[in-house]
Design an enzyme around this catalytic site. Sequence first.
Site, short mmCIF file in Angstrom:
data_model
loop_
_atom_site.label_atom_id
_atom_site.label_comp_id
_atom_site.label_asym_id
_atom_site.label_seq_id
_atom_site.Cartn_x
_atom_site.Cartn_y
_atom_site.Cartn_z
N SER A 1 0.97 -1.41 -0.13
CA SER A 1 0.02 -0.04 0.03
C SER A 1 0.93 1.27 0.19
CB SER A 1 -0.89 0.13 1.30
OG SER A 1 -1.55 1.41 1.35
N TYR B 1 -1.68 -0.95 10.63
CA TYR B 1 -2.13 -1.61 9.41
C TYR B 1 -0.90 -1.14 8.38
CZ TYR B 1 -3.57 -1.59 4.58
OH TYR B 1 -3.60 -1.66 3.51
N LYS C 1 2.09 -3.41 6.61
CA LYS C 1 2.69 -3.32 5.13
C LYS C 1 3.96 -3.42 5.07
CE LYS C 1 -1.54 -4.61 3.44
NZ LYS C 1 -1.47 -6.16 2.75
#
Length: 340
Positions: free
Chosen positions: A128, A153, A157
């Site tokens: 992302s 989150y 990544k």
Amino acid sequence: MGKKKILVTGGTGYIGSHTVVELIKEGFEVVIIDDLSNSEMEVISRIEKITGIKPQFYQFDLCDSAKLTSFFKENNDIDGIIHFAAFKAVGESVEHPVKYYKNNLLSLMNVLDELNECASKNLVFSSSCTVYGQPDKLPVTEDAPLKNAESPYGNTKKICEEILQDCCKAAKELNVISLRYFNPVGAHDTALIGELPKGVPNNLIPFITQTGADILPELKVFGDDYDTEDGTAIRDYIHVVDLAKAHIAAVKRLLSRASDNNYEHFNVGTGNGYSVLNIINSFEKVSGKPLNYKIVDRRPGDIEKIYAETDLANQKLEWKASRDLENMLASAWKWQQSLK
Ligand code: WQD
């Protein structure tokens, strides 16, 4: 030569399901693993309706290494893996960081352990643009410094990318491409698959379409005091089908061994930045109805402005996004109306 077989983890999810459709259309054999924690079994029959082919489906949690090992014993002919399976709600990750670190890191590491036993060791990883935080320079290039992502989150990544780079250094036969998604939006033209947010949507587009469909009363625009033309924040929105096609391009690059570098990462965006107000105006045009919204305070953790430099992906993946903003919003609106 027989069909190449691709494992898609998280393949009943939003981006996963659109990618499975494109893989089948490209002549790949697809097998899906998904625990259905954030998607529905119905998606499998929708994929069959669209493509005429029902992909093999296994329902289990990738954190269960015993189940994953027996899956690979049964499927010892996997030519490549696209790893989508992960929790992805930014706000939830702030409230439950351990749940996110455990799930998102362990599931990847279990897949990597099994990859060692695979004949072909090709992996496409779902990353992302959140790993960039607020870039210093725009459009953001792949060599821009990674910043501490604003959420657990986003951090999972970044850490997963680091795990993959370390594994590729340790095992030259491993071939990995990480795709850094910008903001995926829209739905398949058939309106048979699309985004199915659980509860009140966090993301802008499903919130807008649910407001347009009178499911939600009004959109709250998080801040209009950013240093942008109209004061609202800017993002690089990309049609989910364009994003799905980038995964096919990445799989083909890995299978063709086109790169002399066994770890690569690419920005997957359009290169265009749109503000929240741009999106609202475009949606009103597409839906033919005014959208009920109110400007409120900024959302903590949001960045001001980001859009992708896409040259590297265009050249190396021989891929370029083709669908414009109106097409993205029209497909999102058609999908929302199909959900009635
Ligand atoms: C877009 C813009 C909001 C909702 C996140 C993740 C990213 C990826 C996409 C998973 C922002 C504004 C939003 C609302 C608003 N997710 N907004 N009102 O935050 O850019 O990215 O989702 O891979 O990793 O970080 O997407 O859709 O939440 O917000 O004004 O009700 O819309 O402030 O400017 P974001 P988003």
